[in-house]
Motif scaffolding. Structure first.
Motif, PDB file in Angstrom:
ATOM      1  N   LYS A   1     -57.752 -45.618 -49.190  1.00 25.89           N
ATOM      2  CA  LYS A   1     -56.835 -45.451 -48.067  1.00 25.89           C
ATOM      3  C   LYS A   1     -56.578 -43.979 -47.768  1.00 25.89           C
ATOM      4  N   CYS A   2     -56.912 -43.102 -48.747  1.00 30.43           N
ATOM      5  CA  CYS A   2     -56.764 -41.667 -48.509  1.00 30.43           C
ATOM      6  C   CYS A   2     -57.704 -41.183 -47.413  1.00 30.43           C
ATOM      7  N   HIS A   3     -58.738 -41.960 -47.124  1.00 34.69           N
ATOM      8  CA  HIS A   3     -59.690 -41.594 -46.070  1.00 34.69           C
ATOM      9  C   HIS A   3     -59.252 -42.145 -44.720  1.00 34.69           C
ATOM     10  N   SER A   4     -58.156 -42.875 -44.710  1.00 30.32           N
ATOM     11  CA  SER A   4     -57.679 -43.491 -43.475  1.00 30.32           C
ATOM     12  C   SER A   4     -56.514 -42.679 -42.912  1.00 30.32           C
ATOM     13  N   PRO A   5     -56.710 -42.013 -41.769  1.00 28.44           N
ATOM     14  CA  PRO A   5     -55.606 -41.233 -41.181  1.00 28.44           C
ATOM     15  C   PRO A   5     -54.352 -42.066 -40.940  1.00 28.44           C
ATOM     16  N   SER A   6     -54.534 -43.310 -40.539  1.00 29.30           N
ATOM     17  CA  SER A   6     -53.352 -44.135 -40.258  1.00 29.30           C
ATOM     18  C   SER A   6     -52.581 -44.459 -41.539  1.00 29.30           C
ATOM     19  N   SER A   7     -53.285 -44.700 -42.655  1.00 34.27           N
ATOM     20  CA  SER A   7     -52.603 -44.988 -43.925  1.00 34.27           C
ATOM     21  C   SER A   7     -51.824 -43.773 -44.410  1.00 34.27           C
ATOM     22  N   ILE A   8     -52.439 -42.601 -44.297  1.00 31.73           N
ATOM     23  CA  ILE A   8     -51.783 -41.369 -44.742  1.00 31.73           C
ATOM     24  C   ILE A   8     -50.550 -41.079 -43.907  1.00 31.73           C
ATOM     25  N   MET A   9     -50.704 -41.123 -42.582  1.00 29.70           N
ATOM     26  CA  MET A   9     -49.595 -40.786 -41.701  1.00 29.70           C
ATOM     27  C   MET A   9     -48.475 -41.824 -41.790  1.00 29.70           C
ATOM     28  N   GLN A  10     -48.835 -43.071 -42.003  1.00 26.20           N
ATOM     29  CA  GLN A  10     -47.810 -44.112 -42.125  1.00 26.20           C
ATOM     30  C   GLN A  10     -46.941 -43.879 -43.356  1.00 26.20           C
ATOM     31  N   MET A  11     -47.568 -43.476 -44.477  1.00 27.32           N
ATOM     32  CA  MET A  11     -46.811 -43.200 -45.687  1.00 27.32           C
ATOM     33  C   MET A  11     -45.889 -42.000 -45.493  1.00 27.32           C
ATOM     34  N   PHE A  12     -46.412 -40.930 -44.883  1.00 28.16           N
ATOM     35  CA  PHE A  12     -45.593 -39.737 -44.656  1.00 28.16           C
ATOM     36  C   PHE A  12     -44.424 -40.027 -43.725  1.00 28.16           C
ATOM     37  N   GLN A  13     -44.655 -40.880 -42.727  1.00 29.06           N
ATOM     38  CA  GLN A  13     -43.595 -41.208 -41.763  1.00 29.06           C
ATOM     39  C   GLN A  13     -42.464 -42.021 -42.398  1.00 29.06           C
ATOM     40  N   SER A  14     -42.760 -42.678 -43.505  1.00 25.69           N
ATOM     41  CA  SER A  14     -41.738 -43.513 -44.159  1.00 25.69           C
ATOM     42  C   SER A  14     -41.086 -42.813 -45.345  1.00 25.69           C
ATOM     43  N   SER A  15     -41.345 -41.490 -45.514  1.00 23.96           N
ATOM     44  CA  SER A  15     -40.829 -40.749 -46.668  1.00 23.96           C
ATOM     45  C   SER A  15     -39.924 -39.605 -46.236  1.00 23.96           C
ATOM     46  N   LEU A  16     -38.890 -39.342 -47.051  1.00 21.77           N
ATOM     47  CA  LEU A  16     -38.024 -38.188 -46.804  1.00 21.77           C
ATOM     48  C   LEU A  16     -38.689 -36.901 -47.290  1.00 21.77           C
ATOM     49  N   PHE A  17     -39.312 -36.962 -48.469  1.00 18.57           N
ATOM     50  CA  PHE A  17     -39.964 -35.796 -49.057  1.00 18.57           C
ATOM     51  C   PHE A  17     -41.424 -36.145 -49.400  1.00 18.57           C
ATOM     52  N   CYS A  18     -42.305 -35.155 -49.232  1.00 19.50           N
ATOM     53  CA  CYS A  18     -43.723 -35.340 -49.533  1.00 19.50           C
ATOM     54  C   CYS A  18     -44.169 -34.276 -50.526  1.00 19.50           C
ATOM     55  N   LEU A  19     -44.688 -34.714 -51.682  1.00 21.82           N
ATOM     56  CA  LEU A  19     -45.081 -33.796 -52.745  1.00 21.82           C
ATOM     57  C   LEU A  19     -46.415 -33.129 -52.419  1.00 21.82           C
ATOM     58  N   GLN A  20     -46.448 -31.801 -52.551  1.00 18.67           N
ATOM     59  CA  GLN A  20     -47.646 -31.030 -52.209  1.00 18.67           C
ATOM     60  C   GLN A  20     -48.017 -30.063 -53.336  1.00 18.67           C
ATOM     61  N   PRO A  21     -48.490 -30.594 -54.467  1.00 17.56           N
ATOM     62  CA  PRO A  21     -48.950 -29.704 -55.542  1.00 17.56           C
ATOM     63  C   PRO A  21     -50.274 -29.055 -55.167  1.00 17.56           C
ATOM     64  N   GLN A  22     -50.670 -28.052 -55.931  1.00 18.96           N
ATOM     65  CA  GLN A  22     -51.973 -27.442 -55.707  1.00 18.96           C
ATOM     66  C   GLN A  22     -53.069 -28.494 -55.841  1.00 18.96           C
ATOM     67  N   GLY A  23     -54.149 -28.272 -55.090  1.00 16.08           N
ATOM     68  CA  GLY A  23     -55.332 -29.096 -55.280  1.00 16.08           C
ATOM     69  C   GLY A  23     -56.291 -28.342 -56.175  1.00 16.08           C
ATOM     70  N   ASP A  24     -57.505 -28.123 -55.670  1.00 12.92           N
ATOM     71  CA  ASP A  24     -58.455 -27.302 -56.414  1.00 12.92           C
ATOM     72  C   ASP A  24     -58.170 -25.824 -56.165  1.00 12.92           C
ATOM     73  N   SER A  25     -57.537 -25.547 -55.046  1.00 15.77           N
ATOM     74  CA  SER A  25     -57.067 -24.192 -54.751  1.00 15.77           C
ATOM     75  C   SER A  25     -55.587 -24.295 -54.406  1.00 15.77           C
ATOM     76  N   TYR A  26     -55.000 -23.228 -53.931  1.00 10.55           N
ATOM     77  CA  TYR A  26     -53.558 -23.220 -53.678  1.00 10.55           C
ATOM     78  C   TYR A  26     -53.106 -24.256 -52.645  1.00 10.55           C
ATOM     79  N   THR A  27     -53.916 -24.427 -51.588  1.00 12.44           N
ATOM     80  CA  THR A  27     -53.429 -25.110 -50.389  1.00 12.44           C
ATOM     81  C   THR A  27     -54.031 -26.495 -50.201  1.00 12.44           C
ATOM     82  N   ARG A  28     -53.384 -27.275 -49.297  1.00 13.00           N
ATOM     83  CA  ARG A  28     -53.852 -28.616 -48.947  1.00 13.00           C
ATOM     84  C   ARG A  28     -53.609 -28.850 -47.462  1.00 13.00           C
ATOM     85  N   ARG A  29     -54.550 -29.547 -46.844  1.00 14.25           N
ATOM     86  CA  ARG A  29     -54.317 -29.990 -45.471  1.00 14.25           C
ATOM     87  C   ARG A  29     -53.128 -30.949 -45.420  1.00 14.25           C
TER      88      ARG A  29
END
Length: 579
Positions: free
Chosen positions: A377-405
């Motif tokens: 589901k991580c490859h599905s834009p609708s699944s990702i955006m739906q989860m973010f839209q239903s959350s107050l906070f979204c965790l953004q740890p480092q990936g392989d480098s500092y940043t993440r899309r």
């Protein structure tokens, strides 16, 4: 009978002439000699003196100066078209300091003077775009299948780089303005947005900055795996060679030039010429060090690259589309306290992703979207955006480098980002995000999770509902400057990520030009390894000191770069898992 006298010849007459005749002849000869000498002196001192000598002829020719800086009356201001004999360009007007004395004039003075024209809406904002040979951009799109080892980029370069339209089957998006945009497509999106910029000019002498439409990210993407360093470096070396031969380069030695690469900076910072080293050396080339390169992740220890947002799925064609989306994000019911979309990094002992995933699994108020190779589901834009839209906070740890899309996708959904390293946003996107990070995000240091096992749920619950509402509103108001508008249209009153970046480049070049005129530098005792600190200074501050984030960037630079280069390599391997 008288004898007739015998007639004498001329010589005999002279010899036997009277003393009076001899004196007259001497006077005549003296006068003739004097006249001859007077004529000779007149010719030497009068006629020859007014004729140019060889040395004078050489001296009268214009001298080509090695330095781009010239004295006021040396040359006229540059113009786009060469002047005709009847139309001579007016000379650069001398600039005077406070004492009224003449200062030096520079080839960019004409560009600075456009700022003074209040009737010109483009005054001080003109951009000149180099007309590069197609091998540096358009030819790459014709070979789009070679742009990624794992992804067919042909569909993602469609629609001016936005990719195919997204269907709004589940009602997560709006019906227009949404596309399946690849996270590394900024090269072509930015260049196509530039074609719609309202203040383009063909006269480089009035340009506030000069854009180089080189698809640097697409170029390196073709050759990262299985190619030698000569192949990886070829286009970069070819580009700087082409640029340095252009007259526009000589004005400031490239310091008014900028280009865009939709990849992280470590792909362009190969540390050596060992074949096993990662990437190319574009950003280490002397000429490129003078230019400004806009990348989706910049280096904290270098001064020639600047972070710009990853592209999201939203590319509005008009202001109203943005306003409708913002209003919708304000009204959403958000049932999850926090959420995380991503995969663990078991091969990286310093990664805190595993602990974050475990905390989310054990919480009743966390939504987890686990990513891995293959269908997800991580490859599905609708699944990702739906989860973010239903959350107050979204965790953004480092990936392989500092940043993440993912950080930008979450803010687009009105979700307050939670960062664990300042290099993930705060020192990266200083043009696009507020310097006061507490107004729009939460910061939990990695060591709080790694060593002290701090509960993320407890930390977030300490923030009052009123404060959460204020922070979410700040995030929603940031949306216009975090998205790239549709390159085929233009927003009317809003500034998108492109507009913000271009204006920041213009401001940077303008400050540099003014500092050159005033004979000063922007900062006192500038140290490039502290570049991340200078971006955080308030206006008027000229020197950096100790900072609360020093521990995050204090390791030896070479060690940090080695780790970052390895992270860049891993990011390609994990590209299909999460963003």
């Amino acid at each position: 009978m008288r004898r007739r006298p015998v007639a004498l010849g001329p010589l005999e007459a002279m010899e036997k002439g009277s003393p009076r005749n001899q004196h007259a002849r001497l006077c005549f000869l003296a006068s003739l000699s004097a006249f001859f000498w007077i004529l000779l002196l007149y010719f030497h001192f009068v006629v020859l003196a007014t004729s140019p000598t060889i040395e004078d002829s050489v001296a009268s020719q214009p001298v080509k100066l090695e330095s781009p800086f010239v004295i006021v009356d040396s040359i006229p201001a540059p113009v786009t078209d060469p002047p005709t004999e009847k139309e001579k360009p007016s000379p650069v007007k001398p600039v005077k300091d406070m004492a009224g004395e003449k200062l030096m004039a520079y080839p960019f003075m004409r560009a600075l003077r456009t700022l003074e024209n209040k009737s010109d809406p483009c005054g001080g904002r003109y951009i000149y775009v180099h007309k590069l040979p197609p091998r540096f951009n358009e030819d790459m799109l014709k070979e789009c299948r070679s742009l990624s080892l794992w992804t067919n980029m042909c569909k993602f370069t469609s629609n001016e780089g936005l990719g195919p339209p997204l269907e709004n089957v589940e009602g997560v998006f709006e019906n227009t303005g949404w596309y399946a945009t690849n996270q590394f497509a900024v090269d072509v999106i930015f260049s196509n947005r530039m074609k719609q910029y309202e203040c383009l000019t063909n006269d480089s002498s009035i340009a506030a900055a000069i854009f180089v439409p080189f698809y640097a990210g697409f170029d390196i993407a073709r050759y990262l795996w299985g190619y030698n360093i000569s192949t990886r470096d070829a286009a970069s070396l070819d580009l700087v060679d082409w640029l340095m031969k252009r007259p526009e380069w000589g004005i400031m030695g490239g310091k008014d030039h900028f280009l865009v690469a939709g990849r992280i900076t470590w792909d362009f910072r190969r540390l050596s010429d060992e074949e096993s080293d990662w990437g190319n050396k574009l950003l280490f080339l002397p000429a490129a060090r003078n230019m400004s390169m806009l990348v989706v992740e910049s280096s904290p220890w270098n001064a020639n690259d600047f972070g710009i947002p990853y592209p999201t799925y939203f590319h509005p064609a008009k202001d109203e589309e943005v306003f409708v989306w913002q209003d919708r994000m304000r009204k959403l019911e958000r049932k999850w306290l926090f959420s995380f979309a991503g995969a663990p990094r078991p091969g990286n002992p310093k990664s805190i992703r595993g602990q974050i995933i475990n905390q989310c699994r054990n919480s009743k108020v966390c939504k987890l979207l686990e990513c891995d190779f293959g269908e997800s589901k991580c490859h599905s834009p609708s699944s990702i955006m739906q989860m973010f839209q239903s959350s107050l906070f979204c965790l953004q740890p480092q990936g392989d480098s500092y940043t993440r899309r993912s950080a930008f996708d979450s803010m687009l959904a009105g979700c307050i980002p939670v960062f664990f390293h300042p290099g993930s946003a705060y020192t990266q996107y200083t043009w696009h995000l507020p310097k006061n990070y507490t107004t729009y995000s939460v910061f939990i240091p990695e060591d709080d999770i790694r060593k002290r096992n701090v509960s993320i749920e407890e930390r977030l619950n300490q923030i009052s509902p009123e404060q959460v509402k204020i922070m979410r509103e700040t995030v929603i108001k940031l949306i216009p400057r975090l998205v790239y508008a549709d390159p085929r249209s233009k927003l009317e009153t809003l500034r998108d990520a492109f507009d913000v970046a271009v204006q920041a480049v213009i401001d940077k070049v303008t400050r540099l030009r003014r500092n050159i005129i005033q004979g000063r530098t922007e900062y006192d005792n500038f140290v490039e390894e502290n570049s991340w600190k200078y971006d955080l200074l308030d206006e008027g501050q000229r020197e950096v000191g100790g900072h609360e984030w020093d521990p995050f960037f204090s390791k030896p630079k070479d060690e940090q770069r080695d780790q970052s280069a390895e992270a860049a390599k891993n990011s390609w391997k994990n590209e299909q898992r999460d963003q």
